[in-house]
Design an enzyme around this catalytic site. Structure first.
Site, PDB file in Angstrom:
ATOM      1  N   ARG A 115      32.893  48.732  20.523  1.00  0.00           N
ATOM      2  CA  ARG A 115      33.007  48.839  19.058  1.00  0.00           C
ATOM      3  C   ARG A 115      34.071  49.852  18.658  1.00  0.00           C
ATOM      4  NH1 ARG A 115      27.111  50.188  17.410  1.00  0.00           N
ATOM      5  NH2 ARG A 115      27.374  51.347  19.338  1.00  0.00           N
ATOM      6  N   ASN A 146      26.956  45.697  17.402  1.00  0.00           N
ATOM      7  CA  ASN A 146      26.229  45.125  18.531  1.00  0.00           C
ATOM      8  C   ASN A 146      25.169  44.181  17.995  1.00  0.00           C
ATOM      9  OD1 ASN A 146      27.633  46.635  20.421  1.00  0.00           O
ATOM     10  ND2 ASN A 146      26.059  48.200  20.601  1.00  0.00           N
TER      11      ASN A 146
END
Length: 93
Positions: free
Chosen positions: A20, A38
């Site tokens: 990320r 996620n």
């Protein structure tokens, strides 16, 4: 300059490897708006919007991912643009 929005799902070893963080860095570098998060299933989900070439460049980057990731599959489809987005952010559960 054509604008586009894509929903992207990245599967493989993509959680716990700073995927990320690196996605946000790359998207910001490309001038994109959107988010990355996620999923409970173990993949990473992305909404990227902006210049079509920049969105496509992010999709291509997703095949490489973060240095410690191991990407097995990248899926993308058209998405509805979100006019409220002002930048690119990391979302948490």
């Amino acid at each position: 300059m054509s604008a586009t929005a894509k929903h992207i799902t990245v599967k493989g070893k993509v959680q716990g490897v700073f995927f990320r963080k690196y996605t946000k860095q790359k998207a910001t570098e490309l001038g994109l708006k959107g988010w990355v998060k996620n999923t409970k299933e173990g993949s990473v989900e992305i909404l990227a919007q902006g210049d079509a070439n920049a969105v496509n460049a992010l999709i291509e980057w997703c095949y490489q991912g973060s240095p410690k990731s191991s990407v097995e599959k990248v899926e993308s489809c058209n998405a509805e643009a979100d006019t409220n987005l002002t930048g690119f952010s990391v979302h948490y559960y």
